[in-house]
Design a protein around this motif. Structure first.
Motif, short mmCIF file in Angstrom:
data_model
loop_
_atom_site.label_atom_id
_atom_site.label_comp_id
_atom_site.label_asym_id
_atom_site.label_seq_id
_atom_site.Cartn_x
_atom_site.Cartn_y
_atom_site.Cartn_z
N LEU A 1 -5.74 59.33 36.46
CA LEU A 1 -6.69 58.96 35.39
C LEU A 1 -7.66 57.86 35.83
CD1 LEU A 1 -4.50 58.81 32.15
CD2 LEU A 1 -6.60 60.12 32.44
N THR A 2 -7.24 56.99 36.75
CA THR A 2 -8.13 55.90 37.16
C THR A 2 -9.36 56.42 37.90
OG1 THR A 2 -7.11 55.58 39.33
CG2 THR A 2 -6.17 54.30 37.51
N GLY A 3 -9.28 57.66 38.42
CA GLY A 3 -10.39 58.20 39.19
C GLY A 3 -10.36 57.75 40.64
N LEU A 4 -9.35 56.94 41.02
CA LEU A 4 -9.26 56.44 42.40
C LEU A 4 -8.30 57.33 43.20
CD1 LEU A 4 -9.00 52.63 41.54
CD2 LEU A 4 -11.00 53.86 42.39
N PRO A 5 -8.43 57.33 44.54
CA PRO A 5 -7.59 58.23 45.35
C PRO A 5 -6.19 57.66 45.60
CG PRO A 5 -9.15 57.06 46.75
CD PRO A 5 -9.42 56.60 45.36
N MET A 6 -5.34 57.76 44.58
CA MET A 6 -3.98 57.21 44.71
C MET A 6 -2.96 58.24 44.26
SD MET A 6 -4.39 53.35 43.20
CE MET A 6 -5.06 53.85 41.63
N GLY A 7 -1.97 58.51 45.14
CA GLY A 7 -0.81 59.31 44.75
C GLY A 7 0.15 58.42 43.95
N MET B 1 -15.26 42.45 40.23
CA MET B 1 -13.95 42.99 39.83
C MET B 1 -13.89 43.22 38.32
SD MET B 1 -12.46 43.48 42.59
CE MET B 1 -11.00 44.08 41.80
N GLU B 2 -14.42 42.26 37.56
CA GLU B 2 -14.39 42.41 36.09
C GLU B 2 -15.21 43.62 35.67
OE1 GLU B 2 -13.57 37.83 34.65
OE2 GLU B 2 -15.64 38.53 34.74
N ARG B 3 -16.36 43.77 36.32
CA ARG B 3 -17.24 44.90 35.98
C ARG B 3 -16.53 46.22 36.31
NH1 ARG B 3 -20.17 47.27 39.16
NH2 ARG B 3 -20.18 45.63 40.72
N GLN B 4 -15.88 46.26 37.47
CA GLN B 4 -15.21 47.52 37.87
C GLN B 4 -14.03 47.84 36.95
OE1 GLN B 4 -15.20 48.83 41.98
NE2 GLN B 4 -15.55 46.74 42.63
N LEU B 5 -13.26 46.79 36.57
CA LEU B 5 -12.14 47.04 35.64
C LEU B 5 -12.67 47.57 34.30
CD1 LEU B 5 -9.13 46.87 34.85
CD2 LEU B 5 -9.54 44.50 34.13
N GLU B 6 -13.72 46.94 33.79
CA GLU B 6 -14.28 47.39 32.50
C GLU B 6 -14.75 48.83 32.59
OE1 GLU B 6 -15.64 42.98 31.11
OE2 GLU B 6 -17.18 44.53 31.09
N GLN B 7 -15.40 49.16 33.72
CA GLN B 7 -15.91 50.52 33.88
C GLN B 7 -14.76 51.53 33.97
OE1 GLN B 7 -19.29 51.39 33.83
NE2 GLN B 7 -18.32 53.39 33.56
N ILE B 8 -13.72 51.17 34.73
CA ILE B 8 -12.59 52.09 34.91
C ILE B 8 -11.89 52.34 33.56
CG2 ILE B 8 -10.27 52.31 35.92
CD1 ILE B 8 -11.48 51.03 38.49
N MET B 9 -11.67 51.27 32.78
CA MET B 9 -11.00 51.46 31.48
C MET B 9 -11.87 52.29 30.54
SD MET B 9 -8.15 50.15 32.21
CE MET B 9 -7.35 50.72 30.72
N GLY C 1 -12.85 57.61 28.16
CA GLY C 1 -13.74 58.79 28.04
C GLY C 1 -13.01 60.07 28.40
N ARG C 2 -12.17 60.02 29.45
CA ARG C 2 -11.44 61.23 29.87
C ARG C 2 -10.43 61.63 28.79
NH1 ARG C 2 -11.25 58.18 34.97
NH2 ARG C 2 -13.06 58.92 36.12
N CYS C 3 -9.77 60.65 28.18
CA CYS C 3 -8.80 60.95 27.11
C CYS C 3 -9.52 61.59 25.92
CB CYS C 3 -8.10 59.67 26.63
SG CYS C 3 -7.03 58.94 27.85
N VAL C 4 -10.69 61.09 25.60
CA VAL C 4 -11.45 61.64 24.46
C VAL C 4 -11.88 63.07 24.78
CG1 VAL C 4 -13.59 61.40 23.14
CG2 VAL C 4 -12.19 59.38 23.61
N GLU C 5 -12.36 63.27 26.02
CA GLU C 5 -12.85 64.60 26.41
C GLU C 5 -11.76 65.66 26.26
OE1 GLU C 5 -14.31 64.70 30.42
OE2 GLU C 5 -14.55 66.89 30.40
N PHE C 6 -10.54 65.32 26.70
CA PHE C 6 -9.47 66.33 26.69
C PHE C 6 -8.54 66.21 25.47
CE2 PHE C 6 -10.85 66.20 31.07
CZ PHE C 6 -10.99 67.55 31.33
N GLY C 7 -8.77 65.22 24.63
CA GLY C 7 -7.86 65.01 23.51
C GLY C 7 -8.48 65.21 22.14
N ALA D 1 -2.19 63.79 24.46
CA ALA D 1 -2.57 65.05 25.10
C ALA D 1 -3.75 64.82 26.05
CB ALA D 1 -2.93 66.09 24.04
N GLY D 2 -4.72 64.05 25.61
CA GLY D 2 -5.91 63.81 26.43
C GLY D 2 -5.55 63.19 27.77
N ALA D 3 -4.67 62.17 27.74
CA ALA D 3 -4.28 61.49 28.99
C ALA D 3 -3.49 62.44 29.89
CB ALA D 3 -3.45 60.25 28.65
N ASN D 4 -2.58 63.20 29.29
CA ASN D 4 -1.75 64.10 30.10
C ASN D 4 -2.61 65.18 30.77
OD1 ASN D 4 0.57 62.72 29.49
ND2 ASN D 4 1.16 64.08 27.81
N ILE D 5 -3.50 65.79 30.00
CA ILE D 5 -4.30 66.90 30.55
C ILE D 5 -5.29 66.37 31.59
CG2 ILE D 5 -5.97 68.72 30.00
CD1 ILE D 5 -4.57 68.90 27.21
#
Ligand code: NDP
Length: 453
Positions: free
Chosen positions: A123-129, A403-411, A416-422, A433-437
């Motif tokens: 969900l963060t959009g970053l490349p992390m397993g 860092m503050e700007r990037q954290l705000e943007q990521i959250m 936005g992703r939760c709203v799109e899918f939820g 559901a939005g977060a899971n999907i």
């Protein structure tokens, strides 16, 4: 595409298989149930995920190591603990997730945390397993030298399983900057290599600004997005927070900045209620109590006459507008949910991982309470860990403003992703559901690309 809940028979069949493969692992079953309940309808609409058994593969860790951690206490006695690392899924990046030191650590708890981490990191959009680990070591009451010896012995084995492109652990309950420092020092000593193998490091040796604050701040940023979505804001709202650790105290700090009234905190022995509000000055006092003196939250009520202490209690009996469970898993049960509803709660946002039991989530959401699930709401910490990895790879340090700007943007993006899918037919948002999907899709697509591995 609308989210939805699963047909009971299909969910039961999926869960029967999982329970058979993982007997007795109650927390892991609970975490998978919550995800499968919202994901199976989505998977039914995308048969390729079903044919290639993507969810079955995502519920089976890539591997899990368990090892002996022997160390000597200050009295010269030999103590034996057990360490673990669950490497859950590395489809979209190196394994990434915290280490927990607590007497309550079990394989079930670490598997639930690692499973949740798969979706959160995606969900963060970053490349992390996703991974998670820790030990059944209780740091409470141990001297600093005992903690150091334990951390060194723990890394003596874990070092062979981690690396900047392989697996990058961080902190969690019982593991803060001090423990990360000891572990990083031992890793460097064994391997002779200075590399970004752990996050949450001190600023002097590769740590990132706002990593410590990021989870708590991120929870409140996510909550504010949820409120803004329905035309509300935090100003003047009464907030109940549980815990008095890293996540709780930074969530409280950020909530105060937005004009909320923070009225509770807790620890594993009880909770305090301060109807006058826990302001910045009182919060500083709590930070000193917990981080320096390592005292109990009960002392708050001795120091501030406006407060009452409730032994062996959670703060959910106090009427509030917003509840932020930030201590540990399963700290809001159905009875607590009813008490919160009676007290007028309108939003619950999870700072801890899986703090709300499944029937409590249903009670709250069925009553129209906005519910922000942990994998979305508390992803700010791992997101800043991801940014720490980038800074370490590039051998640079971003500024506080960056860092503050990037954290705000990521959250904001996660919301936005939760709203799109939820978004539901009624136009309300099903954040679970939005977060899971949204979390599932990215990992699933990567797994499809790799074939059957
Ligand atoms: P800390 O160890 O800093 O604080 C934990 C707090 O919860 C303490 O106040 C502790 O009380 C209390 N607590 C622990 N166990 C229990 C229990 N069984 N019952 C009641 N209270 C309990 O941990 P964090 O703040 O880092 O983590 C809190 C939660 O947030 C965890 O679920 C963690 O997985 C999650 N999280 C943390 C992240 C981070 O960046 N730190 C990132 C994402 C999630 P006491 O002092 O008595 O032990």
């Amino acid at each position: 595409m609308m989210p939805g809940r699963c047909q009971p028979a299909q969910l039961q069949k999926f869960m029967d298989g999982l329970v058979l493969r993982n007997p007795g692992e109650r927390e892991f079953h609970q975490a998978v149930y919550e995800v499968a309940n919202t994901l199976l309808p989505y998977i039914n609409r995308h048969p390729v995920y079903h044919e290639l058994r993507i969810l079955e593969r995502m519920t089976e860790p890539d591997r899990m190591v368990s090892f002996r951690v022997s160390w000597q206490n200050d009295a010269g006695e030999i103590i034996v603990n057990r360490g673990f690392r669950v490497q859950m899924n590395n489809a979209i990046g190196p394994y990434k997730g915290g280490l927990r030191f607590s007497h309550t650590v079990t394989p079930s708890i670490l598997k639930f945390l690692a499973f949740e981490q798969t979706f959160k990191n995606s969900l963060t959009g970053l490349p992390m397993g996703a991974g998670k680990g820790g030990a059944n070591f209780n740091p409470k009451g141990k001297s600093p030298t005992e903690v150091m010896r334990f951390c060194q012995s723990f890394i003596n084995e874990l070092y062979r399983h981690i690396g900047p492109n392989l697996d990058v652990p961080a902190g969690d309950i019982g593991v803060g900057a001090r423990e990360i420092g000891y572990m990083f020092g031992q890793y460097k000593r064994i391997t002779g290599s200075f590399e970004g193998v752990l996050t949450g490091k001190g600023l002097e040796f590769g740590g990132s600004l706002i990593r410590t604050e990021a989870t708590g701040y991120g929870v409140v940023l996510f909550l504010e997005h949820m409120l803004n979505e329905v035309g509300r804001n935090l100003s003047g709202l009464r907030i109940s927070i549980s815990g008095s650790g890293n996540v709780s105290l930074h969530a409280a700090e950020r909530a105060l900045q937005s004009g909320a009234i923070v009225q509770t905190l807790s620890d594993s022995r009880g909770c305090i209620h301060d109807p006058d509000g826990i302001d910045d000055e009182k919060l500083r006092w709590v930070r000193e109590l917990k981080e320096v003196r390592r005292g109990r939250i009960a002392e708050y009520a001795e120091r501030f006459a406006s407060a009452t202490y409730h032994a062996d209690a959670r703060p959910w009996m106090v009427p509030c507008d917003v509840a932020l469970p930030c201590a540990t898993q399963n700290e809001i049960d159905a009875g607590d949910a009813r008490r919160l509803l009676e007290g007028g709660v309108t939003a619950v946002c999870e700072g801890a991982n899986m703090p709300t039991e499944l029937d409590a989530v249903s009670l709250l959401t069925d009553s129209g309470v906005m519910f922000g699930p942990a994998k979305a709401a508390n992803a700010g910490g791992v997101a800043v860990s991801g940014l720490e990895m980038s800074q370490n790879s590039a051998r640079l340090s971003w500024t506080l403003a960056d860092m503050e700007r990037q954290l705000e943007q990521i959250m904001s993006d996660i919301h936005g992703r939760c709203v799109e899918f939820g978004r539901e037919d009624s136009d309300s948002i099903d954040y679970v559901a939005g977060a899971n999907i949204a979390g599932f899709r990215k990992v699933a697509e990567a797994m499809l690309a790799f074939g059957v591995v």
